[in-house]
Design an enzyme around this catalytic site. Sequence first.
Site, mmCIF file in Angstrom:
data_model
loop_
_atom_site.group_PDB
_atom_site.id
_atom_site.type_symbol
_atom_site.label_atom_id
_atom_site.label_comp_id
_atom_site.label_asym_id
_atom_site.label_seq_id
_atom_site.Cartn_x
_atom_site.Cartn_y
_atom_site.Cartn_z
ATOM 1 N N ALA A 192 60.501 9.936 -2.781
ATOM 2 C CA ALA A 192 60.346 11.321 -2.325
ATOM 3 C C ALA A 192 59.434 12.049 -3.307
ATOM 4 C CB ALA A 192 61.710 12.012 -2.278
ATOM 5 N N LYS A 193 58.970 13.201 -2.937
ATOM 6 C CA LYS A 193 58.213 14.047 -3.874
ATOM 7 C C LYS A 193 58.271 15.470 -3.328
ATOM 8 C CE LYS A 193 55.643 13.518 -7.593
ATOM 9 N NZ LYS A 193 55.854 12.523 -8.640
#
Length: 411
Positions: A101-102
Amino acid sequence: MNALAATSRNFKNAARILGLDAKIERSLLIPFREIKVECTIPKDDGSLVSYVGFRVQHDNARGPMKGGIRYHPEVDPDEVNALAQLMTWKTAVVDIPYGGAKGGIGCTPRDLSLSELERLTRVFAQKIHDLIGTHTDVPAPDMGTNAQTMAWMLDEYSKFHGHSPAVVTGKPIDLGGSLGREAATGRGVVFATEALLAEYGKSCKGLTFVIQGFGNVGSWAARLIRERGGKVIAVSDITGAVKNPNGLDIDELVKHKESTGSLLNFNGADNMDPNEVLIHECDVLIPSALGGVLNRENASSVRAKFIVEAANHPTDPEADEILSKKGVIILPDIYANAGGVTVSYFEWVQNIQGFMWDEEKVNNELQRYMTQAFHNIKNMCKTYDCNLRMGAFTLGVNRVARATNLRGYEA
Ligand code: NAD
């Protein structure tokens, strides 16, 4: 080529080498969930200001999604998407039980006061708290954020869900952060470099190193290389560049930087043109600052024998081809800079266990994970007759594809 196009291209090459089914390939490429939220806060002067926050959750086949949150004026959905995807492959390469994720908020953190940053972080946490969690998605600091940001996120999240130290990593030690986390990415870079050099019968001792970027990752890598007898002959940061063919005294350079705010005019080195750093003659070049710094303009002038990608995406695909043709060996970012997320995983494990490890255990475990991952990458290189970047991509993509297939597709 932008980061998303380059990452997707590497993924597609890996999928082709692995012979992945086209439907699985497509499903692995599309993010699991993209979140976009509006964050309005009162400024200190009472006026209102609105920012846009993003969180891209790319894949969770192997475990909770994991990735940093960056505060930067140029945070854009495409870049966040690319970095989320990279996290999926990176966590799989080092075989920690996470997906990718980011996130980020489009803002200029240095223009905000501490209390404005706190309000912004708390509003962002309020907007996404239902979509993150210890076993769902675990944020960490990235550019423009730090341990304090994570402390605010933890506090805000805990108001809704009860005390949950494992919901974020990169926390202050007093709130459950791990010993060894600060140096972890730089230390992981050095373990990765040692594993690579050992393949060629070499070690850091006596070799020459050039490092672009002297922040968290670059300065720790430099210190640890020097400790091992390597000669760091040039470094640069946003303030300029310095060189000494006999090796820089890194501890003194850190002190000089702290006291003057700049690398320049360091006693024991000559100032140099920062544009020369990447093409300076050396055994090992370690880009530890920005993405895209090695490109078709400078790749043919690079004189290093090895490049260790401590920064994310420092080599664009055109440079990659030019450097490969020149015989330069590149250790790719999805492996070389995975030390940070690996120690984040140790932090999460310690929080869940409620038991703190000493620093020696953290560093020993990090070395074990980095060394094992290197051997697994080399095996993929042998199996598929490919370079280290494709070895790392095929390793990561194959693990995620296997987990996805095992979980099945029945609704
Ligand atoms: P940082 O902000 O601590 O340091 C960045 C450094 O780059 C600073 O010294 C800055 O002066 C320098 N810099 C900026 N522009 C430059 C330029 N034009 N020329 C030369 N130097 C320049 O950041 P960091 O945490 O050290 O991260 C560095 C890189 O490593 C980034 O690409 C980041 O995404 C990547 N990375 C960091 C971590 C981590 O745990 N910190 C983990 C994985 C990857």
